[in-house]
Motif scaffolding. Structure first.
Motif, PDB file in Angstrom:
ATOM      1  N   ASP A 232       0.802  -1.205   0.029  1.00 58.07           N
ATOM      2  CA  ASP A 232       0.123   0.086   0.110  1.00 58.07           C
ATOM      3  C   ASP A 232       0.927   1.228   0.024  1.00 58.07           C
ATOM      4  N   ALA A 233       1.792   1.319   0.921  1.00 58.17           N
ATOM      5  CA  ALA A 233       2.712   2.618   0.961  1.00 58.17           C
ATOM      6  C   ALA A 233       3.549   2.588  -0.322  1.00 58.17           C
ATOM      7  N   ARG A 234       3.968   1.648  -0.962  1.00 58.25           N
ATOM      8  CA  ARG A 234       4.740   1.909  -2.449  1.00 58.25           C
ATOM      9  C   ARG A 234       3.725   2.288  -3.362  1.00 58.25           C
ATOM     10  N   ARG A 235       2.411   1.911  -3.447  1.00 51.52           N
ATOM     11  CA  ARG A 235       1.447   2.336  -4.208  1.00 51.52           C
ATOM     12  C   ARG A 235       1.023   3.716  -3.938  1.00 51.52           C
ATOM     13  N   LEU A 236       1.040   4.127  -2.903  1.00 54.02           N
ATOM     14  CA  LEU A 236       0.548   5.512  -2.682  1.00 54.02           C
ATOM     15  C   LEU A 236       1.560   6.484  -2.908  1.00 54.02           C
ATOM     16  N   LEU A 237       2.743   6.224  -2.537  1.00 54.32           N
ATOM     17  CA  LEU A 237       3.987   6.987  -2.648  1.00 54.32           C
ATOM     18  C   LEU A 237       4.310   7.016  -4.309  1.00 54.32           C
ATOM     19  N   SER A 238       3.940   6.257  -5.016  1.00 57.62           N
ATOM     20  CA  SER A 238       4.693   6.136  -6.284  1.00 57.62           C
ATOM     21  C   SER A 238       4.587   7.346  -7.177  1.00 57.62           C
ATOM     22  N   GLY A 239       3.181   7.993  -7.022  1.00 50.51           N
ATOM     23  CA  GLY A 239       2.792   9.127  -7.660  1.00 50.51           C
ATOM     24  C   GLY A 239       3.553  10.332  -7.309  1.00 50.51           C
ATOM     25  N   TYR A 240       4.229  10.229  -6.198  1.00 48.09           N
ATOM     26  CA  TYR A 240       5.047  11.443  -5.596  1.00 48.09           C
ATOM     27  C   TYR A 240       6.704  11.534  -5.733  1.00 48.09           C
ATOM     28  N   ALA A 241       6.996  10.376  -6.499  1.00 45.07           N
ATOM     29  CA  ALA A 241       8.594  10.144  -6.630  1.00 45.07           C
ATOM     30  C   ALA A 241       8.957  11.094  -7.465  1.00 45.07           C
ATOM     31  N   VAL A 242      10.312  11.742  -7.197  1.00 48.02           N
ATOM     32  CA  VAL A 242      11.097  12.681  -8.037  1.00 48.02           C
ATOM     33  C   VAL A 242      12.315  12.094  -8.054  1.00 48.02           C
ATOM     34  N   GLU A 243      13.058  12.111  -9.214  1.00 46.09           N
ATOM     35  CA  GLU A 243      14.544  11.918  -9.173  1.00 46.09           C
ATOM     36  C   GLU A 243      15.406  13.321  -9.529  1.00 46.09           C
TER      37      GLU A 243
END
Length: 417
Positions: A42-53
């Motif tokens: 759940d955590a990976r799914r929710l944070l995936s849209g906020y990831a920046v490199e």
């Protein structure tokens, strides 16, 4: 024991608040997490849209303690403004954007992954040159390339916390330090002079000082854009006036009367959140910060008190009356403990500088913030409330135990309850 007033002055340069760049937790994300199963997936799914490199560039000032021995709060704030303007102007020139609100003496820029590492280092060497030429204050700069979570107006996650720790605690004024993730992106045969820092192992791996290299002679800084100031536009304009007229006692007296007020500060820090993965820890932390915000607002009296901000694990409140502030601190500790959130809270009273920021939030500066932070964050034990010696004449201290500590050569006397 007999407690005495602290020896020495507490001023902006004495202590820094930690983890104070990012803003308040995202309510939508917190609600999604609370409705989820709370698993690592759940955590990976929710944070995936906020990831920046990209690159996180974090700065922290040095030498403020010495300046604070002879300058007032407003004078120090005026002096630390120009280094932040220079960092922002050159960062914007090479495609970066400011992150969060640049509270106290900190600044942070984010540069997208496509930015060349050589361009980044040249820009930052130029920044340090300009600061040496034009400023009394020096800044240390730390840089890391990685993947971050862009949340609450800031960069979050283990890598974001680690580069902030590096810049604040392991980089000297005038120094530019970069992680191996940055140096690995430099081209073969690059012209930069690097030296590995002789320091304890860091979570981000090897750290190098950038001693020399090409500057950005052909790039003009982006002036006219304001970095994310933690003050109102009117106050910032007055600080610029003070910077241009150092030693003007009449102007300083005018601005002090205009902007400073007496108040009592309550600074609360919640404990960390153990978790099986960094993503789960981040979301549990955001949820607990949201809980702290909700609890504080519920307990605040209807008059004579305001929430200044909730930022990461910190919450700061300002009260007109010391007694009300102490009662609130005790109730806040108990209410958070009812939700299994352990906190440590510092309370101090005195002149502060506070107001609305251009983004609509509030911020605060002054010795009471610094003393409350020192007692709670640096010297305090989880589960306790700490009152400064200045509260002795305002507050009944029957249930509090006097404590005396020496920190950085300054004797701190306060009360633990």
């Amino acid at each position: 024991m007999t407690s005495e007033p602290p020896s020495g002055r507490h001023a902006p340069g004495d202590f820094d608040l930690t983890h104070d760049i990012a803003g308040e937790p995202s309510s939508a994300l917190v609600e999604q997490w609370r409705r989820s199963g709370g698993t690592a997936a759940d955590a990976r799914r929710l944070l995936s849209g906020y990831a920046v490199e990209g690159y996180s560039v974090v700065s922290d000032s040095a030498g403020l303690t010495r300046l604070s021995e002879r300058l007032t709060l407003l004078e120090v704030l005026a002096l630390i403004d120009r280094p932040k303007r220079i960092l922002h102007a050159y960062g914007r020139a090479v495609g970066g954007r400011a992150v969060g609100v640049w509270a106290a003496d900190n600044g942070q820029m984010f540069h997208p992954a496509e930015t060349g590492a050589a361009t980044m280092l040249s820009a930052l060497l130029t920044v340090q040159d300009e600061i040496r030429r034009h400023c009394q204050v020096r800044i240390g700069i730390g840089v890391h390339h990685g993947t971050f979570s862009a949340l609450a107006g800031g960069l979050c996650g283990p890598a974001a916390d680690a580069i902030e720790d590096l810049a604040e605690n392991h980089v000297d004024g005038g120094e530019l330090a970069v992680t191996e993730a940055v140096t690995d992106r430099l081209p073969a045969g690059h012209p930069f002079v690097l030296r590995r820092k002789d320091a304890p192992a860091h979570p981000l791996g090897a750290v190098h000082q950038v001693l020399d290299g090409p500057r950005l002679d052909d790039v003009r800084p982006v002036n006219g854009e304001r970095y994310p100031i933690p003050y109102s536009p009117d106050l910032h304009a007055d600080l610029l006036r003070l910077e241009e007229r150092p030693g003007d006692a009449a102007l300083l007296a005018e601005l002090t009367a205009r902007h400073l007020r007496e108040g009592t500060v309550v600074l609360a820090e919640r404990g960390g959140v153990p978790a099986e993965t960094p993503d789960v820890a981040l979301l549990r932390g955001l949820s607990r910060s949201a809980l702290m915000k909700e609890t504080g607002l519920r307990l605040l009296p209807p008059r004579g008190a305001i929430e200044i901000k909730v930022a990461g694990p910190l919450a700061i409140y300002l009260f007109d009356e010391p007694q009300s502030a102490v009662c609130f601190a005790l109730r806040l500790r108990a209410a958070l403990a009812d939700h299994d959130v352990v906190s440590r809270i510092g309370v101090d009273t005195g002149p502060v500088l506070t107001g609305e920021t251009p983004g609509g939030g509030r911020d605060i500066a002054g010795a009471p913030v610094n003393v409350a932070s020192k007692m709670a964050q640096d010297l305090g034990r989880p589960g306790h409330v700490y009152l400064s010696d200045a509260l002795r004449e305002h507050t009944g201290l029957a249930s509090f135990v006097p404590v005396e500590k020496v920190v950085s050569g300054v004797r701190i006397c306060f009360f633990e309850g």
